[in-house]
Design an enzyme around this catalytic site. Structure first.
Site, PDB file in Angstrom:
ATOM      1  N   LEU A   1       0.421 -18.953   2.158  1.00 31.15           N
ATOM      2  CA  LEU A   1      -0.931 -18.682   2.666  1.00 31.15           C
ATOM      3  C   LEU A   1      -1.979 -18.880   1.578  1.00 31.15           C
ATOM      4  CD1 LEU A   1      -0.254 -15.562   4.901  1.00 31.15           C
ATOM      5  CD2 LEU A   1      -1.036 -17.804   5.654  1.00 31.15           C
TER       6      LEU A   1
ATOM      7  N   PHE B   1      -2.570 -12.538  -9.095  1.00 31.72           N
ATOM      8  CA  PHE B   1      -1.450 -11.579  -9.175  1.00 31.72           C
ATOM      9  C   PHE B   1      -0.139 -12.267  -8.839  1.00 31.72           C
ATOM     10  CE2 PHE B   1      -3.446 -12.045  -5.243  1.00 31.72           C
ATOM     11  CZ  PHE B   1      -2.403 -12.445  -4.443  1.00 31.72           C
TER      12      PHE B   1
ATOM     13  N   ASP C   1     -13.927  -5.562  -5.076  1.00 29.59           N
ATOM     14  CA  ASP C   1     -13.834  -7.020  -4.906  1.00 29.59           C
ATOM     15  C   ASP C   1     -14.214  -7.396  -3.476  1.00 29.59           C
ATOM     16  OD1 ASP C   1     -11.249  -9.555  -5.567  1.00 29.59           O
ATOM     17  OD2 ASP C   1     -13.441  -9.621  -5.530  1.00 29.59           O
TER      18      ASP C   1
END
Ligand SMILES: C[C@H](Nc1nc(-c2c[nH]c3ncc(Cl)cc23)ncc1F)C(=O)NCC(F)(F)F
Length: 300
Positions: free
Chosen positions: A19, A24, A140
């Protein structure tokens, strides 16, 4: 066998496609099919690759955050999956088929109405209101981190940078800025790494700007800020130049054809002093009022 239904077994998790990537690791589309008869559900699996940006501890905090949030406007937590073989850990979430708000707005530019954009703004605001009741600061909030569940439902996602405000303070000070999305940051976050519900409000104002700009790449906050502070700068001076521009009352130009009442909402979110910014509860009421006015006008 564990009775904890949020502890998912890797052998039932079947890879479908990639996706996207973040700082991270990656998020994959998988099918979680414990019956092994293809009656499983599609899930989004965030695989943690411990690196200089994010540690196992960061990942466990993200799991703790998401599993504690139960709201129609926040992406649902499905569980965690430990892979002993590859020593990796995965965060499993519901899969939202329409993807990120950016792609959706680009693909539906000619069919989406002001009323629908206001509904999305209202839902994001309610999701942030829920976050605030749990003393979480997202840090964020941006259109890239909003997912579209259907033509009439969006959800907040990506809690990788989310922090809990200590009970004796009303802000969180970050030590390691890392890859900071400073073009969505409030002045006090740029200048003092200070994050609070009021800095999330500033970012919500930037999300309204993105939404009412149809997430058009030409109105992207980063592009507009870099145009203002001069295209040939680099390094830490970008944040200082941006902070000075904001101090001198420069703001992102309001989106073309943005309804005046939405413009005033955006301006309130971008008050320099965080004490002058509204809270998500107030904003939700204001958006609801604008939606009702829109309904009157469109009938009229
Ligand atoms: C790195 C991952 N990137 C992407 N994810 C998806 C996606 C579709 N549908 C999805 N359903 C549940 C989830 Cl968690 C992601 C997707 N689509 C495109 C991507 F580039 C991501 O997490 N992005 C942050 C956020 F989720 F907020 F959009």
């Amino acid at each position: 066998v564990s009775q904890d239904e949020t502890l998912l077994e890797e052998r039932h998790l079947r890879y479908v496609s990639l996706l996207g990537k973040g700082n991270f690791g990656t998020v994959e589309l998988c099918c979680y099919d414990p019956m092994g008869d293809n009656t499983g559900e599609l899930v989004a699996v965030k695989k943690l690759q411990p690196n200089k940006h994010s540690t196992l501890e960061d990942f466990q905090k993200e799991v703790k955050t998401l599993s504690a949030l139960h709201c129609d406007y926040i992406v649902k937590y499905r569980g965690v999956c430990y892979s002993m073989g590859r020593l990796t850990m995965s965060l499993v979430m519901e899969y939202l088929p329409y993807g990120s708000l950016i792609g959706y707005m680009e693909n539906h530019r000619n069919s989406i109405t002001i009323k629908r954009m206001l509904l999305f703004a209202f839902q994001i605001c309610k999701g942030m209101e829920h976050l605030q009741t749990q003393r979480y600061v997202h840090r964020d909030l941006a259109a890239r981190n909003i997912l579209v569940a259907s033509d009439s439902l969006v959800k907040i996602a990506d809690f990788g940078l989310t922090k809990v405000i200590p009970s004796d303070k009303e802000y969180y000070r970050v030590t390691q800025p890392g890859e900071s999305p400073i073009f969505w940051y409030a002045p006090e976050s740029i200048g003092e790494s200070r994050f609070s519900h009021k800095s999330d409000i500033w970012s919500f104002g930037v999300v309204l700007h993105e939404l009412f700009s149809y997430c058009d790449i030409n109105c992207n906050p980063k592009r507009l800020c870099m145009q203002e502070i001069g295209p040939n700068v680099q390094g830490t001076s970008i944040s200082m130049l941006l902070l000075n521009a904001l101090k001198n009352n420069w703001r992102l130009p309001v989106p073309p054809n943005c309804p005046p009442k939405v413009c005033s909402l955006i301006k309130q979110c971008w008050e320099y002093d965080f004490k002058d910014r509204p809270c998500f509860f107030i904003l939700a009421n204001q958006i609801e009022t604008i939606m009702q006015d829109e309904r009157e006008n469109s009938k009229g």
